[in-house]
Design an enzyme around this catalytic site. Structure first.
Site, PDB file in Angstrom:
ATOM      1  N   ASP A  21      36.819   7.076 -18.373  1.00  0.00           N
ATOM      2  CA  ASP A  21      36.860   6.310 -19.608  1.00  0.00           C
ATOM      3  C   ASP A  21      37.612   5.010 -19.295  1.00  0.00           C
ATOM      4  OD1 ASP A  21      36.936   5.807 -22.467  1.00  0.00           O
ATOM      5  OD2 ASP A  21      39.038   6.425 -22.396  1.00  0.00           O
ATOM      6  N   ASP A  23      39.405   2.363 -21.949  1.00  0.00           N
ATOM      7  CA  ASP A  23      40.605   2.050 -22.717  1.00  0.00           C
ATOM      8  C   ASP A  23      41.584   3.217 -22.660  1.00  0.00           C
ATOM      9  OD1 ASP A  23      41.894   0.104 -24.451  1.00  0.00           O
ATOM     10  OD2 ASP A  23      39.826  -0.418 -25.008  1.00  0.00           O
TER      11      ASP A  23
END
Ligand SMILES: [Mg+2]
Length: 343
Positions: A21, A23
């Site tokens: 992922d 952020d």
């Protein structure tokens, strides 16, 4: 028989593709998270590395350029976005070359074109599907066109409705703003239908990543239990929760079955370090020097150990194995002390 003895195994042992992922894992806003870039560069040198993002407003190329600026080596096709997952899904539902009503911005329009579909903004053009993703310029007129195109329920011949993701919020430099979930919800409120979701925590985005990289034993790294870890778990992928983003030790202790990671890391340096065994003796769980005991409603720390992350691992394992809800326990504050990096 593995090449590595059990106590030498790291979260990366036997993994062929690492999926991360963005952020809260790689960056927070524009800047990198401490130790993330150096750790991911090591991963780059040893195995395939891809990125998964629910953000529908940026193209794969712009994400790759941002990651390259931070010091990684990333090609656009190493970034899997929720619009791409939406296209994988919609391609299985409507004929090639159909017209799609797009609610969203350039990132989404670009993927619709790449997948060989035509784009319209009007329900009057008899679209074969509606695809909806976040863009700052989406307004009431776009939502109204979607509602008009979707007025028939799907079991009465209505067309498919695919949402790239249903994140409720979108972090901005000035604060937290409404995300795609709120805009999808506005259409839902008008028509009473539910969208099919392509992004995390649903599985199409993980399926797209596994197919693209030909992964046999992928490992997914995320910072949120309800999207990253729950999604990976549904997709049958082992996962890392790294404590550099949204979810904190207290959330981890309370994690429901189905959103519990395979590994818990303080930061990404630990990807490459031997992962300690969880040892269970009666009601006591020990991870390296940290020991936690469950006595009815009481959680007792027998030993804190030398590393705060081991105490979190032991506490989570002790609570999870009871099968009971967190609310039923008296949990000492030390167990969810949070010395880890927050964005
Ligand atoms: Mg995240």
């Amino acid at each position: 028989m593995s090449l590595f003895s059990r106590d030498r195994r790291t979260p990366l042992t036997d993994v062929d593709v690492v999926l991360a992922d963005l952020d809260g894992v790689v960056y927070a806003g524009a800047g990198a998270i401490p130790h993330a870039i150096d750790s991911l560069k090591k991963v780059e040198a040893s195995r395939r590395l891809g990125y998964i993002t629910n953000n529908a407003s940026r193209t794969d190329a712009s994400v790759a350029a941002h990651l390259t600026e931070l010091g990684l080596t990333v090609a656009p096709d190493e970034v899997v976005t929720s619009p791409q997952a939406a296209m994988r899904l919609v391609s299985s539902l409507i004929p090639a070359g159909s017209t799609i009503l797009v609610v969203g911005g350039e990132g989404l329009v670009d993927e619709v074109h790449k997948a060989g579909f035509r784009v319209t903004r009007s329900a009057d053009d008899a679209p074969a599907a509606v695809v909806q993703g976040f863009a700052p310029e989406v307004g009431w007129k776009d939502l109204a066109e979607a509602a008009f195109a979707l007025k028939l329920p799907e079991d009465e011949g209505g067309i498919p409705w695919i949402a790239t993701n249903t994140d409720w919020t979108i972090p901005q430099s000035r604060g937290v703003a409404p995300g795609n979930g709120t805009l999808v919800s506005a259409v839902h409120t008008a028509i009473g239908r539910l969208a099919t979701v392509a992004g995390k925590p649903e599985t199409p985005i993980f399926e797209e990543a596994v197919a693209r990289f030909g992964a046999k034993h992928p490992l997914f790294i995320g910072d949120r239990l309800d999207t990253d870890i729950a999604g990976a778990s549904r997709a049958g992928i082992e996962s890392v929760l790294v404590l550099t983003g949204i979810d904190r030790p207290k959330h981890l202790l309370a994690a429901a079955e189905g959103s519990r990671p395979t590994y818990i890391l303080g930061d990404l340096r630990e990807l490459d370090e031997p992962y300690p065994q969880t040892q269970i003796k009666g009601d006591t769980v020990t991870v390296r020097g940290a020991s936690v005991r469950v006595d009815g409603p009481d959680i007792t720390i027998l030993s804190e150990g030398d590393r705060p992350i081991d105490l979190v691992r032991a506490g989570a394992a002790a609570i999870w194995r009871t099968g009971r809800q967190i609310f039923g326990f008296r949990v000492p504050e030390r167990l969810y002390a949070d010395p880890f990096h927050r964005p």
